[in-house]
Design an enzyme around this catalytic site. Structure first.
Site, PDB file in Angstrom:
ATOM      1  N   GLU A  26       0.824  -1.223   0.000  1.00 42.35           N
ATOM      2  CA  GLU A  26       0.000   0.000   0.000  1.00 42.35           C
ATOM      3  C   GLU A  26       0.855   1.270   0.000  1.00 42.35           C
ATOM      4  O   GLU A  26       0.681   2.144   0.854  1.00 42.35           O
ATOM      5  CB  GLU A  26      -0.908   0.016   1.241  1.00 42.35           C
ATOM      6  CG  GLU A  26      -1.843  -1.161   1.391  1.00 42.35           C
ATOM      7  CD  GLU A  26      -2.570  -1.148   2.741  1.00 42.35           C
ATOM      8  OE1 GLU A  26      -2.328  -0.257   3.574  1.00 42.35           O
ATOM      9  OE2 GLU A  26      -3.371  -2.064   2.959  1.00 42.35           O
TER      10      GLU A  26
ATOM     11  N   GLY B 298       2.053   4.959  -0.790  1.00 46.40           N
ATOM     12  CA  GLY B 298       1.431   6.203  -1.236  1.00 46.40           C
ATOM     13  C   GLY B 298       2.520   7.207  -1.532  1.00 46.40           C
ATOM     14  O   GLY B 298       2.885   7.466  -2.673  1.00 46.40           O
ATOM     15  N   ARG B 299       3.112   7.723  -0.445  1.00 47.86           N
ATOM     16  CA  ARG B 299       4.133   8.757  -0.551  1.00 47.86           C
ATOM     17  C   ARG B 299       5.238   8.418  -1.561  1.00 47.86           C
ATOM     18  O   ARG B 299       5.634   9.261  -2.365  1.00 47.86           O
ATOM     19  CB  ARG B 299       4.777   8.935   0.838  1.00 47.86           C
ATOM     20  CG  ARG B 299       5.789  10.046   0.908  1.00 47.86           C
ATOM     21  CD  ARG B 299       6.534   9.977   2.256  1.00 47.86           C
ATOM     22  NE  ARG B 299       5.659   9.839   3.389  1.00 47.86           N
ATOM     23  CZ  ARG B 299       5.122  10.850   4.072  1.00 47.86           C
ATOM     24  NH1 ARG B 299       5.395  12.081   3.720  1.00 47.86           N
ATOM     25  NH2 ARG B 299       4.330  10.622   5.113  1.00 47.86           N
TER      26      ARG B 299
ATOM     27  N   ARG C 162       2.133  20.265   5.433  1.00 46.22           N
ATOM     28  CA  ARG C 162       3.147  19.406   6.058  1.00 46.22           C
ATOM     29  C   ARG C 162       4.175  20.171   6.914  1.00 46.22           C
ATOM     30  O   ARG C 162       4.472  19.734   8.028  1.00 46.22           O
ATOM     31  CB  ARG C 162       3.863  18.545   5.010  1.00 46.22           C
ATOM     32  CG  ARG C 162       2.927  17.571   4.281  1.00 46.22           C
ATOM     33  CD  ARG C 162       3.695  16.568   3.430  1.00 46.22           C
ATOM     34  NE  ARG C 162       4.422  15.640   4.240  1.00 46.22           N
ATOM     35  CZ  ARG C 162       5.723  15.694   4.472  1.00 46.22           C
ATOM     36  NH1 ARG C 162       6.452  16.624   3.927  1.00 46.22           N
ATOM     37  NH2 ARG C 162       6.298  14.821   5.261  1.00 46.22           N
TER      38      ARG C 162
ATOM     39  N   TYR D 258       3.887  18.877  10.702  1.00 45.06           N
ATOM     40  CA  TYR D 258       4.935  17.944  11.158  1.00 45.06           C
ATOM     41  C   TYR D 258       6.315  18.581  11.233  1.00 45.06           C
ATOM     42  O   TYR D 258       7.305  17.865  11.366  1.00 45.06           O
ATOM     43  CB  TYR D 258       5.088  16.771  10.177  1.00 45.06           C
ATOM     44  CG  TYR D 258       3.861  16.089   9.688  1.00 45.06           C
ATOM     45  CD1 TYR D 258       2.962  15.472  10.577  1.00 45.06           C
ATOM     46  CD2 TYR D 258       3.591  15.991   8.329  1.00 45.06           C
ATOM     47  CE1 TYR D 258       1.847  14.812  10.106  1.00 45.06           C
ATOM     48  CE2 TYR D 258       2.472  15.331   7.854  1.00 45.06           C
ATOM     49  CZ  TYR D 258       1.606  14.743   8.751  1.00 45.06           C
ATOM     50  OH  TYR D 258       0.511  14.078   8.279  1.00 45.06           O
TER      51      TYR D 258
ATOM     52  N   CYS E 280      -3.535  33.506   8.360  1.00 45.78           N
ATOM     53  CA  CYS E 280      -3.393  34.217   9.635  1.00 45.78           C
ATOM     54  C   CYS E 280      -3.047  33.270  10.785  1.00 45.78           C
ATOM     55  O   CYS E 280      -3.850  33.043  11.697  1.00 45.78           O
ATOM     56  CB  CYS E 280      -4.665  34.987   9.933  1.00 45.78           C
ATOM     57  SG  CYS E 280      -5.004  36.133   8.609  1.00 45.78           S
TER      58      CYS E 280
HETATM   59  N1  PLP Z   1      -1.857   2.148   4.275  1.00 49.80           N
HETATM   60  C1  PLP Z   1      -2.387   2.640   5.401  1.00 49.80           C
HETATM   61  C2  PLP Z   1      -3.316   1.786   6.182  1.00 49.80           C
HETATM   62  C3  PLP Z   1      -2.062   3.925   5.829  1.00 49.80           C
HETATM   63  O1  PLP Z   1      -2.595   4.424   6.954  1.00 49.80           O
HETATM   64  C4  PLP Z   1      -1.155   4.706   5.052  1.00 49.80           C
HETATM   65  C5  PLP Z   1      -0.741   6.054   5.489  1.00 49.80           C
HETATM   66  O2  PLP Z   1      -0.403   6.310   6.593  1.00 49.80           O
HETATM   67  C6  PLP Z   1      -0.639   4.153   3.876  1.00 49.80           C
HETATM   68  C7  PLP Z   1      -1.000   2.877   3.513  1.00 49.80           C
HETATM   69  C8  PLP Z   1       0.286   4.917   2.990  1.00 49.80           C
HETATM   70  O3  PLP Z   1       1.449   5.273   3.611  1.00 49.80           O
HETATM   71  P1  PLP Z   1       2.619   5.956   2.788  1.00 49.80           P
HETATM   72  O4  PLP Z   1       2.045   7.092   2.037  1.00 49.80           O
HETATM   73  O5  PLP Z   1       3.584   6.373   3.810  1.00 49.80           O
HETATM   74  O6  PLP Z   1       3.178   4.904   1.869  1.00 49.80           O
END
Ligand code: PLP
Length: 432
Positions: A291, A293-294, A330, A334, A360
């Site tokens: 999974e 994303g980033r 971001r 963070y 603001c």
């Molecule tokens: N899967 C789950 C369940 C998540 O909560 C997240 C993000 O926190 C991701 C995948 C994707 O994480 P990342 O973007 O760090 O790969």
């Protein structure tokens, strides 16, 4: 001695699709200044080629094992980017009914490659996912499993599920995006999982098909992934002994990138990650779900913004841009670091400035005490590595419309989201 802004080194690190040509920042074959002229600022610019390259890195690193990359929609939920990935065979990791609808619009064929994560799934969301015939529910509590069984019965559709286990593994990252410790709200204590699978076997509406885990985001060291998956693999062996037909192991996302100016070899990073997961899996042969994303979208994107004012308060110099924390949160949320480079390459003495937005809040900044060559009102700068958790976390705070988005494909650019208007922002509101 004159000194260039760190820009040149940063954009030529090889991990980013942004490079200077004839002194102007380009995203692949397209000049960023021309995009800003055409579509205005703030503007998110993404490279299609880079997104596909990153996706392919996973395909290549995991080629020896049956797997599906379920792109984490939350990182950047643009329909156009999702369609791009779906055409490569990507599945999707979703966390809401809204994201499910995004998958349907981007590629209805990809619905069968959807995994549904999240600690607070509502009945309508569960129903929509059951009707859509998604691949897997990643269930995060015993109570949620009861609701899933009940809804599956009502709709007459069996639910394939994995328990998202909490492996109690520490991964070094920002505390807000760490999820794999027992003190976090995510997942089910791995020690309790076996009993819950046993109980689930009593419902003919539930099909225990997998085990899932996700330990956090922006994780640079790969050992915690190996440790977490090792624990999951041991659990799968026990579950098989109990008679469950576990076919999927979902390793979650979380692989980090380098937001800094140094060298970063993304391909090597994915290879290391694959080696760590392989170590954790041992002889386990279940279909692997990933999974990310980033890692796929972050470095493909930049937020392009125009300098409105340069002002001094005491010893400080502030560069005020037309993008703010509502467009990219971001740094405020963070204290995340983003490299910032001028769109037109600049030479001159570097001085420390704060790059701030118009919102603001004192927390509305992109960089503090950053060495930059002087910029003037009207100049364009690009906030790099903004493709993940940028636009998807954007808001209308201060009643500011969210940025437009452009997708660059080689020498071509396409507007994939137009700028939001004030009228659209006000539309849902009712005056008594
Ligand atoms: N899967 C789950 C369940 C998540 O909560 C997240 C993000 O926190 C991701 C995948 C994707 O994480 P990342 O973007 O760090 O790969």
């Amino acid at each position: 001695m004159s000194k260039t802004l760190s820009g040149k080194k940063v954009v030529q690190s090889g991990a980013r699709p942004f490079v200077y040509r004839r002194g102007v920042l380009h995203c692949d074959g397209v000049g960023v200044a021309s995009l800003a002229e055409k579509y205005g600022t703030p503007l998110y610019v993404y490279s299609a080629e880079q997104i596909l390259r990153r996706f392919q890195m996973f395909a290549s690193a995991f080629r020896e094992r049956p797997h599906t990359v379920c792109y984490a929609v939350k990182a950047n939920s643009s329909l156009a980017l999702m369609r791009l990935l779906a055409r490569q065979g990507a599945g999707f990791d979703i966390v809401s009914g809204g994201e499910l609808e995004r998958v349907r619009r981007a590629s209805a064929a990809a619905l069968k490659r959807v995994v549904f994560s999240g600690v607070g799934k509502q009945v309508w969301e569960i129903d929509a996912a059951l009707r859509a015939g998604i691949l897997l529910f990643n269930v995060e509590s015993e109570a949620e499993l009861d609701v899933l069984a009940a809804r599956a019965k009502v709709l007459g559709r069996r639910a394939r599920f994995a328990l998202r286990v909490n492996p109690d593994v520490f991964a070094e990252t920002h505390p807000y995006i760490s999820t794999g410790l027992s003190e976090h709200k995510f997942g089910i204590d791995i020690k309790k999982a076996r009993a819950i699978y046993k109980k689930a076997a009593n419902s003919k509406w539930l099909e225990a098909a997998g085990v899932s885990v996700h330990i956090g985001s922006q994780i640079r060291k790969v050992d915690p992934f190996a440790a977490a998956l090792g624990r999951v693999t041991a659990l799968i062996a026990e579950l098989r002994l109990d008679g469950h037909d576990i076919r999927y192991v979902d390793a979650g996302g979380g692989l980090g990138i380098d937001y800094g100016a140094g060298d970063f070899d993304p391909e090597h990073q994915v290879e290391r990650y694959a080696a760590a997961l392989t170590e954790g899996l041992g002889r386990e042969k279940a279909h692997l779900l990933l999974e990310p994303g980033r890692f796929i979208v972050a470095q493909a994107g930049a937020l392009v913004t125009r300098v409105l004012y340069v002002k001094k308060n005491g010893a400080k110099t502030f560069v005020v841009t037309d993008a703010g924390m509502n467009d990219l949160i971001r740094p405020s949320l963070y204290h995340a670091h983003h490299e910032i480079v001028p769109v037109r390459q600049a030479w001159g003495r570097a001085a420390k400035v704060d790059v701030v937005g118009p919102v603001c809040e004192s927390g509305d900044f992109f960089a503090r005490d950053r060495e930059m060559v002087a910029v003037r009102p009207g100049d364009l700068v690009a906030v790099l590595d903004a493709g993940a958790y940028g636009m998807s976390l954007a808001s209308n705070y201060n009643t500011r419309g969210r940025p437009a988005e452009v997708l660059v494909d080689g020498a071509k650019s396409t507007l994939i989201r137009r700028r939001e208007t004030v009228r659209e922002m006000l539309e849902p509101e009712l005056l008594p």
